[in-house]
Each structure stands twice: as C-alpha cells, then as structure tokens.
Design a protein around this motif. Structure first.
Motif, PDB file in Angstrom:
ATOM      1  N   TYR A 248      11.057  -3.543  -4.946  1.00  0.00           N
ATOM      2  CA  TYR A 248      10.510  -2.189  -5.079  1.00  0.00           C
ATOM      3  C   TYR A 248       9.009  -2.223  -4.770  1.00  0.00           C
ATOM      4  O   TYR A 248       8.182  -2.074  -5.680  1.00  0.00           O
TER       5      TYR A 248
ATOM      6  N   ARG B 173      22.032   3.619  -8.158  1.00  0.00           N
ATOM      7  CA  ARG B 173      21.249   4.477  -7.264  1.00  0.00           C
ATOM      8  C   ARG B 173      21.867   4.441  -5.867  1.00  0.00           C
ATOM      9  O   ARG B 173      22.234   3.377  -5.362  1.00  0.00           O
TER      10      ARG B 173
ATOM     11  N   CYS C 242      21.364   4.093  -2.682  1.00  0.00           N
ATOM     12  CA  CYS C 242      20.199   3.691  -1.892  1.00  0.00           C
ATOM     13  C   CYS C 242      20.327   4.057  -0.414  1.00  0.00           C
ATOM     14  O   CYS C 242      19.317   4.124   0.293  1.00  0.00           O
TER      15      CYS C 242
ATOM     16  N   HIS D  33      19.712   8.652   1.683  1.00  0.00           N
ATOM     17  CA  HIS D  33      18.674   9.336   2.463  1.00  0.00           C
ATOM     18  C   HIS D  33      19.027   9.438   3.946  1.00  0.00           C
ATOM     19  O   HIS D  33      18.559  10.331   4.641  1.00  0.00           O
TER      20      HIS D  33
ATOM     21  N   ASP E 149      27.286   1.490   1.050  1.00  0.00           N
ATOM     22  CA  ASP E 149      26.011   1.631   0.354  1.00  0.00           C
ATOM     23  C   ASP E 149      25.691   0.275  -0.267  1.00  0.00           C
ATOM     24  O   ASP E 149      26.510  -0.272  -1.019  1.00  0.00           O
ATOM     25  N   ASN E 150      24.529  -0.278   0.041  1.00  0.00           N
ATOM     26  CA  ASN E 150      24.238  -1.653  -0.378  1.00  0.00           C
ATOM     27  C   ASN E 150      24.364  -1.867  -1.873  1.00  0.00           C
ATOM     28  O   ASN E 150      24.768  -2.951  -2.321  1.00  0.00           O
ATOM     29  N   THR E 151      24.025  -0.853  -2.656  1.00  0.00           N
ATOM     30  CA  THR E 151      24.135  -0.983  -4.106  1.00  0.00           C
ATOM     31  C   THR E 151      25.545  -0.690  -4.588  1.00  0.00           C
ATOM     32  O   THR E 151      26.198  -1.529  -5.217  1.00  0.00           O
TER      33      THR E 151
ATOM     34  N   ASP F  84      12.527   8.008  -6.228  1.00  0.00           N
ATOM     35  CA  ASP F  84      13.133   7.005  -5.351  1.00  0.00           C
ATOM     36  C   ASP F  84      13.425   7.642  -3.993  1.00  0.00           C
ATOM     37  O   ASP F  84      14.328   8.473  -3.880  1.00  0.00           O
TER      38      ASP F  84
ATOM     39  N   GLU G 242      14.849   6.464  -1.341  1.00  0.00           N
ATOM     40  CA  GLU G 242      16.118   6.091  -0.710  1.00  0.00           C
ATOM     41  C   GLU G 242      17.288   6.891  -1.270  1.00  0.00           C
ATOM     42  O   GLU G 242      18.136   7.388  -0.528  1.00  0.00           O
ATOM     43  N   SER G 243      17.354   6.998  -2.577  1.00  0.00           N
ATOM     44  CA  SER G 243      18.464   7.728  -3.211  1.00  0.00           C
ATOM     45  C   SER G 243      18.196   9.215  -3.340  1.00  0.00           C
ATOM     46  O   SER G 243      19.111   9.979  -3.660  1.00  0.00           O
TER      47      SER G 243
ATOM     48  N   ALA H 109      22.325   9.216  -8.272  1.00  0.00           N
ATOM     49  CA  ALA H 109      22.967   7.975  -8.708  1.00  0.00           C
ATOM     50  C   ALA H 109      24.421   8.259  -9.046  1.00  0.00           C
ATOM     51  O   ALA H 109      24.778   9.368  -9.452  1.00  0.00           O
TER      52      ALA H 109
END
Length: 224
Positions: free
Chosen positions: A29, A141, A143, A146, A168-170, A192, A194-195, A199
């Motif tokens: 971050y 989140r 990520c 966006h 989504d990577n997360t 944030d 990106e998100s 979430a």
C-alpha cells in the motif's frame, strides 16, 4: 502456534516483527500509511493468538491480523475502521463473539505465489477450529473493480468473479481458500482507488459447530 507449508513457517507476531510488517505494508500500500507500532502493539495486547507472521528462509514475508467480534453488534454496511476500532482492535470480544474477523492479510510482492498466503489462511482457520468459533468473516476489497466500474456494478463484478468469468487478485484467491461471498458493501475502505471503496463480505464456516441456518445467509446471486 506454528504451521509449515512448502517452506513457509507461520508463528505468532512478536514486537521485533513490527518494523518488517511496516516494510511489507509500504510495499503493498505505497499510498497509505503503514500499520503503526502503536496499532500493532495494541493487537498483541488485545489478542496475541490472532496476530500471525509468515517467514520464508527466516525472513518475515507476510502477516495476518485478526480479532473476535460479536457480529450482531455491527451492521452489514459497517466499514473496516469500525470493525477494527480505528485499527487498534480494542473492540476484541472473546467472551461474546463467535466470529474471527480477518482485518488484514499481507504477503510481500516478492514472494507472492509461494504459498505464504495459503499458510496464513490455514493458520487462521486453525484458530477458529481450536477455539470452537463459528466462522471467519472479512471484507475482501475488490481490488480489480476500478477497471470495470464504468461497465458494471460492484455486485455484477463480484458475481462474475464468483463464477470465474473475471479474476480479482484478492477475491479469487480467497474463494480458492474456501470462502464464499455473502454480500457486497460500499464505503468499506473509503480512500482505496482500486476498489473504489467496495468490498465483498466473505465467510468461511466451521462445519463442526455450524447449523443449517448458518449456511443459508447472504445474497443468492453469489451462491454457485
């Protein structure tokens, strides 16, 4: 508590780990302040068992931070700051709570894909099993949202991630760890980019103590 997987060792966090946790936080971050030493010390004071680090070849490369909450004390649109009492975990409630709330998992970018995240999630599940808690819940989140926000809602994006048509990577990683999506919320992480603040509320259930009703919660769009 200690766990090993593919050369990864997970153990409880110690004060001497704080500086390295802050380095990992800055790497992941870069536009946000890292966990402060005061916050990390508060985590250990409140719930040392729930604070974990993972090392590879003796170097701390990941961390997980958790607390126990009584979920009924919160609403579906509760944000991260409220769930963590401004990141200090002073709302940790082991006497009444039966939900392990996952406040953070971080893995240094240089070792992602080497099983560090998997080992941390396995250790977190072990806490739930050892304590006889009902579940792990967390806010994942979104990520990657966006990149799609101009074309679809956050709920539509999440549904596609759950179905596997988007990655989504997360959230995709967490689904592979046995979590399921209950709801999508806005304003979870307000700043944030990106998100965009969205979430997915995710859950892993302890089947040893869960009832059929515990499995029936959540938005039906995310049940696959």
């Amino acid at each position: 508590m200690s766990a090993r997987a593919a050369g990864v060792r997970v153990r409880q966090t110690r004060p001497e780990d704080f500086a390295r946790i802050q380095e990992i936080s800055r790497a992941i971050y870069p536009d946000s302040p890292p966990w402060s030493a005061d916050q990390l010390a508060s985590h250990l004071a409140m719930f040392p068992e729930g604070q974990l680090v993972a090392d590879v070849d003796g170097i701390v490369c990941g961390m997980a931070a958790s607390l126990i909450v009584l979920w009924d004390d919160y609403s579906i649109d509760t944000n991260w700051r409220q769930f963590t009492d401004e990141g200090r975990f002073t709302n940790h409630d082991p006497e009444r709570g039966h939900t392990l709330y996952g406040a953070e998992v971080m893995v240094h970018p240089e070792v992602q894909g080497r099983g560090v995240g998997k080992a941390l999630y396995a250790a977190r599940r072990a806490i739930v099993l050892e304590r006889g808690l009902l579940r792990v819940r967390a806010g994942a989140r979104l990520c990657g949202y966006h990149r799609y926000a101009g074309r679809m809602t956050a709920e539509e994006y999440t549904e596609q991630v759950v179905r596997g048509t988007l990655t989504d990577n997360t959230l995709t990683f967490q689904l592979k760890q046995g979590f399921r999506v209950l709801w999508v919320v806005s304003g979870y992480l307000r700043h944030d980019p990106e998100s965009l603040g969205y979430a997915a509320v995710i859950e892993w259930i302890n089947d040893a103590v869960a009832t059929p009703a515990d499995h029936g919660l959540g938005d039906p769009r995310f049940r696959i």
